[in-house]
Design an enzyme around this catalytic site. Structure first.
Site, PDB file in Angstrom:
ATOM      1  N   THR A   1      -6.680  -4.097 -10.945  1.00 53.85           N
ATOM      2  CA  THR A   1      -6.233  -3.732  -9.608  1.00 53.85           C
ATOM      3  C   THR A   1      -7.490  -3.209  -8.955  1.00 53.85           C
ATOM      4  O   THR A   1      -8.424  -2.823  -9.651  1.00 53.85           O
ATOM      5  CB  THR A   1      -5.170  -2.605  -9.705  1.00 53.85           C
ATOM      6  OG1 THR A   1      -3.947  -3.153 -10.206  1.00 53.85           O
ATOM      7  CG2 THR A   1      -4.870  -1.959  -8.375  1.00 53.85           C
TER       8      THR A   1
ATOM      9  N   GLY B   1       4.839  -4.555  -9.056  1.00 52.35           N
ATOM     10  CA  GLY B   1       4.357  -3.355  -9.739  1.00 52.35           C
ATOM     11  C   GLY B   1       4.299  -2.155  -8.812  1.00 52.35           C
ATOM     12  O   GLY B   1       4.979  -2.097  -7.781  1.00 52.35           O
ATOM     13  N   ASP B   2       3.494  -1.197  -9.191  1.00 56.65           N
ATOM     14  CA  ASP B   2       3.379   0.058  -8.447  1.00 56.65           C
ATOM     15  C   ASP B   2       2.521  -0.051  -7.188  1.00 56.65           C
ATOM     16  O   ASP B   2       2.631   0.776  -6.282  1.00 56.65           O
ATOM     17  CB  ASP B   2       2.753   1.133  -9.347  1.00 56.65           C
ATOM     18  CG  ASP B   2       1.379   0.701  -9.834  1.00 56.65           C
ATOM     19  OD1 ASP B   2       1.256  -0.419 -10.380  1.00 56.65           O
ATOM     20  OD2 ASP B   2       0.415   1.471  -9.664  1.00 56.65           O
TER      21      ASP B   2
ATOM     22  N   THR C   1      -4.179   2.454 -11.134  1.00 53.21           N
ATOM     23  CA  THR C   1      -4.260   1.198 -11.872  1.00 53.21           C
ATOM     24  C   THR C   1      -3.670   1.432 -13.249  1.00 53.21           C
ATOM     25  O   THR C   1      -3.875   2.504 -13.832  1.00 53.21           O
ATOM     26  CB  THR C   1      -5.715   0.687 -11.984  1.00 53.21           C
ATOM     27  OG1 THR C   1      -5.771  -0.352 -12.982  1.00 53.21           O
ATOM     28  CG2 THR C   1      -6.706   1.781 -12.366  1.00 53.21           C
TER      29      THR C   1
HETATM   30  N1  ASP Z   1      -0.862  -1.435 -11.645  1.00 51.17           N
HETATM   31  C1  ASP Z   1      -0.902  -2.877 -11.578  1.00 51.17           C
HETATM   32  C2  ASP Z   1       0.484  -3.418 -11.681  1.00 51.17           C
HETATM   33  O1  ASP Z   1       1.253  -2.926 -12.465  1.00 51.17           O
HETATM   34  C3  ASP Z   1      -1.731  -3.512 -12.618  1.00 51.17           C
HETATM   35  C4  ASP Z   1      -2.892  -2.728 -13.115  1.00 51.17           C
HETATM   36  O2  ASP Z   1      -3.524  -1.980 -12.405  1.00 51.17           O
HETATM   37  O3  ASP Z   1      -3.233  -2.884 -14.264  1.00 51.17           O
HETATM   38  O4  ASP Z   1       0.772  -4.379 -11.018  1.00 51.17           O
END
Ligand code: ASP
Length: 308
Positions: free
Chosen positions: A176, A206-207, A227
């Site tokens: 991310t 996702g978040d 992330t």
């Molecule tokens: N947070 C991101 C998601 O879950 C992915 C990541 O940063 O690894 O989509």
């Protein structure tokens, strides 16, 4: 007078130290440095934290090393579905897109949505067509594909077919990009953009586009971008939780972010955060082997990948 500070990340799924080639190391550091300098120029000329974080994230979206925009992770159907959000700590405005397939720079569209914040979050085709209607560049979904993301998807699917139950490498799970800034007017803002994770189910969000999970900004406390395992960030309302610990619990930025990363560790979730508070203090905690990250202020420029 407030000082300006910009802090960024390129994901907590950094390639392990032993496997990081000098070329990728150099490319990642150059892109992080360019993103920092681009955003800082905006801050130093009196621009807003919101513009600085947006433009810093655009640089990272355009760089194939990072999992956002060009070079984003592929879902299990071999398509890119992109998530992004921004938040303005001065007015509490926010904008986001989720599952966008054709927007070249999702963060720019999130920034545009934040102007009115109603609608605040658009998904899928509706996000793409809203972007087109408002003059943003659309590209074919294949524009985002790179050979290394195709290899990562093949690795991930082969591991599942082979009933490999060992945890997938962090670099295939995470990635991310994000930025948080304090501007000369004392305002905070944050932006985040991602392709999610390799081989995610179609439609999974996702978040990153969830305000209060992967992105948060409030002038009273801090601005941050996350992330890591998005589902856990959402379940713990991680971004808002950091803010709440500071506002109601009197925690420092370092304490609040450190505590939340410790919670993610306890839940076995790889995670990282970059954050800046209203006084310009920064925090960049993570629990994986590495997180592409950096900050810039009157004190200088710092860029790092692994623990150092
Ligand atoms: N947070 C991101 C998601 O879950 C992915 C990541 O940063 O690894 O989509």
């Amino acid at each position: 007078m407030p000082k300006s500070v910009l802090v960024i990340h390129g994901g907590c799924g950094a390639i392990p130290k032993a496997e990081l080639t000098p070329e990728i190391n150099r490319a990642a550091r150059e892109a992080l440095t360019l993103a920092l300098r681009t955003g800082y120029r905006i801050l130093e000329s009196g621009g807003s934290a919101l513009d600085a974080v947006t433009e810093a994230v655009v640089i990272l979206e355009n760089d194939p090393v990072f999992n956002a925009g060009y070079g984003a992770a592929l879902n299990r159907n071999g398509l890119h579905e992109l998530d992004s959000s921004v938040m303005d700590g001065a007015l509490g405005l926010a904008g986001a897109v989720a599952g966008a397939r054709r927007i070249r720079n999702p963060v720019r569209v999130a920034r545009e949505l934040a102007k009115v914040s109603d609608p605040l979050l658009l998904i899928g085709e509706a996000a793409d067509s809203w972007a087109a209607k408002h003059g943003f560049e659309l590209v074919d979904n294949s524009y985002f594909t790179t050979p290394s993301r195709q290899e990562a998807l093949a690795r991930m699917l082969a591991r599942e077919e082979g009933d490999d139950l060992s945890p997938a490498p962090e670099r295939d799970k995470h990635g991310t990009v994000g930025a948080a800034a304090l501007d000369l007017h004392g305002h905070l803002a944050a932006a985040t953009s991602t392709g999610g994770y390799t081989a995610k189910p179609a439609g999974r969000v996702g978040d990153t586009p969830i305000i209060g999970a992967g992105t948060w900004a409030d002038d009273r406390t801090c601005a941050l971008s996350g992330t890591g395992k998005g589902e856990l960030f959402i379940r713990r309302a991680l971004g808002h939780e950091v803010h709440a610990r500071m506002l109601y619990g009197g925690a420092s930025l370092e304490q609040a972010t450190g505590e939340m990363i410790a919670e993610m560790t306890a839940l076995s979730g790889g995670a990282g955060l970059i954050a800046v508070d209203r006084d310009g203090n920064v925090a960049l905690p993570f629990n994986t082997e590495g997180m592409y990250r950096g900050w810039i202020s009157a004190q200088g420029v710092y860029v790092a990948v692994h623990e150092d």
